[in-house]
Design an enzyme around this catalytic site. Structure first.
Site, PDB file in Angstrom:
ATOM      1  N   SER A 243      -7.608  -7.779   8.356  1.00  0.00           N
ATOM      2  CA  SER A 243      -7.167  -8.157   9.702  1.00  0.00           C
ATOM      3  C   SER A 243      -8.062  -9.585  10.225  1.00  0.00           C
ATOM      4  O   SER A 243      -7.645 -10.117  10.998  1.00  0.00           O
ATOM      5  CB  SER A 243      -7.958  -7.168  10.668  1.00  0.00           C
ATOM      6  OG  SER A 243      -7.570  -5.913  10.069  1.00  0.00           O
TER       7      SER A 243
ATOM      8  N   LYS B  38       0.718  -1.240   0.047  1.00  0.00           N
ATOM      9  CA  LYS B  38      -0.098   0.082  -0.028  1.00  0.00           C
ATOM     10  C   LYS B  38       0.913   1.212   0.054  1.00  0.00           C
ATOM     11  O   LYS B  38       1.879   1.236   0.517  1.00  0.00           O
ATOM     12  CB  LYS B  38      -0.815  -0.028   1.156  1.00  0.00           C
ATOM     13  CG  LYS B  38      -2.079  -1.055   1.366  1.00  0.00           C
ATOM     14  CD  LYS B  38      -2.821  -0.820   2.508  1.00  0.00           C
ATOM     15  CE  LYS B  38      -3.609  -2.204   2.878  1.00  0.00           C
ATOM     16  NZ  LYS B  38      -4.647  -2.217   1.943  1.00  0.00           N
TER      17      LYS B  38
END
Lengths: 192, 290
Positions: free
Chosen positions: B234, B79
């Site tokens: 997550s 990212k």
């Protein structure tokens, strides 16, 4: 009409499906053992008009799922019994010694490096002529045993081959508009 | 179309029907690969921890990303901050396979996104609706994902964004030609893109679900709503049994239409990530970059 099973565990299976449908073949997506058992012809003589496509994607993902869904042995046996199979990119890797182990080829994965090494070219395919070839994080075939015919070489590396009922390309004919390699695969299933 | 753009869209096509997993270490990357991930997202902290830590969140250490590139053979993504083209240049220099210009990190520019056409490496961007998706594609993104709400384990925003995109695509597909010009104006996107959606009833690039996927059922829900694959952030490594959950989500994406198989996959997965409801959180990451 030819019936082609397309292994739809992960990857670009829809592209093969569109290509084969354009050519008039019936397609069946295989996601689990039940799909596979439903596809397999009952009795012996249907095999001549059936085939299997293993698409591009990630071979590690396909291996995980093909094992866990108990498809590994049935698919392997069917290929060994002579059903025509067409593997592209990850599908080529799936047929080598480290995976389904049905083809006598040694494959180098990610042979052109990472995505920056992906490329498009036009090159000679034996018996067909120049065809568009799209290589996406592609492998190539390092070496072949006797009985494996080399169908295309790009920059000194084997990128297409055939061993009896098994056809493989390191590139993706399903991504370019050219249908000739898929037509050739259908001809292996008995289409003239 | 530029050949590089096409090749980059085609890599996304190869990821379809797959799961892209957030990993923070080479060890997690290997677990993800063995579980059947079609790619991994290398980052120092997963969204749930970014959310908990607060402060400014930036691109990960290139050394850490390289460690993950060496650990696995599947594509590795990373990212950069929205608008931070220098971070993107660094990621291109280490030959990342895909850059996620991501709202999960703190935005670097509150007006401009990166001109992704300046790069050879591909970009994936988040979107909440069709207009956002087409604007990102116009800037050069070759893959789209829903924004969802990262790090929450709450699927509601990803569902909202996917439903919004799909319903707008259906609306455009059903329009007459003269209505398309007005649609382009309202969506604030170029006319040719609206025309593409009208003719093909889909985005011109692959569209994944992301943000809040925590269970095999979540993954199946997003696939049935029209996602072509799933990002799990997550949800895996914040759960009780990451290995088993990762495998289950991979197989749920393949058999997303088969409730019997989904039932088997959903058994004995241990604790899911605890999660936070969208109404309980202070920071809506999906509001970043429009």
């Amino acid at each position: 009409m030819e019936r082609v099973a397309i292994l739809a565990l992960q990857g670009a299976f829809a592209e093969h499906q569109q290509m084969l449908q354009r050519l008039g073949a019936e397609t069946v997506l295989i996601r689990n053992l039940e799909d596979w058992n439903g596809f397999l012809p009952v009795g012996g003589d249907g095999v001549g008009m059936s085939g299997l496509v293993i698409p591009g994607g990630e071979s590690t993902a396909m291996m995980r799922i093909i094992r866990d869904e108990a498809l590994f042995e049935p698919v392997r046996e069917t290929i060994l019994s002579g059903m025509p199979v067409f593997g592209t990119c990850a599908g080529l890797i799936m047929l080598d010694g480290g995976h389904l182990d049905t083809m006598d080829i040694k494959v180098r994965r990610n042979a052109y490096g990472r995505q920056l090494g992906s490329f498009h070219t036009v090159s000679e395919f034996r018996g067909i002529g120049p065809v568009p070839m799209t290589f996406i994080r592609a492998p190539y075939i390092e070496s072949v045993s006797d009985g494996v015919e080399v169908l295309s070489v790009v920059d000194g590396h084997i990128v297409a081959a055939q061993q009896g009922n098994q056809l493989v390309t390191a590139f993706h004919p399903e991504l370019d508009g050219d249908t000739r390699i898929h037509e050739y695969f259908l001809s292996m299933m008995g289409r003239m | 179309m530029d050949e590089r753009v096409l090749l980059n869209r085609q890599l996304a096509q190869m990821l379809k029907g797959g799961v892209i997993m957030d990993v923070t270490t080479p060890e997690q990357a290997r677990i993800a690969e063995a579980a059947g991930a079609c790619a991994v997202m290398a980052l120092e902290r997963i969204p749930a921890d970014i959310r908990a830590a607060g402060g400014v969140s930036r691109m990960s250490d290139p050394k850490m990303i390289r460690g993950i590139q060496e650990a696995v053979s599947i594509p590795v993504m990373a990212k950069c901050r929205i608008g931070h083209f220098a971070e993107a240049q660094i990621l291109e220099a280490i030959e990342i396979d895909y850059i996620d210009e991501s709202e999960v990190l703190s935005p670097a520019d509150d007006v401009y996104h990166i001109n992704k056409r300046d790069f050879k490496v591909p970009f994936v961007c988040g979107a909440r609706d069709l207009g956002e998706a087409l604007r990102r594609i116009g800037e050069g993104a070759t893959m789209i994902r829903t924004k969802g709400e990262p790090g929450t384990g709450d699927i509601i925003q990803a569902v909202r964004h996917m439903r919004m995109m799909q319903s707008e695509i259906r609306r455009i597909a059903g329009m007459t030609d003269d209505e398309l010009y007005e649609a382009a104006k309202q969506l604030r996107v170029p006319f040719d893109m609206v025309q593409y959606v009208h003719e093909n009833a889909k985005l011109p690039v692959v569209n994944f679900a992301a943000g809040g996927v925590a269970t095999p059922a979540d993954a199946a829900l997003m696939m049935q709503l029209g996602a072509e694959g799933v990002f799990v952030g997550s949800g895996i490594f914040k759960s009780g049994n990451p290995e088993k959950r990762a495998q289950a989500i991979v197989k749920a994406v393949t058999n997303y239409n088969n409730p019997k198989i989904l039932a088997e996959l959903s058994e004995d997965l241990g604790e899911a990530m605890v999660g936070i409801n969208e109404s309980e959180i202070q920071l809506l990451m999906a509001e970043r970059g429009k």
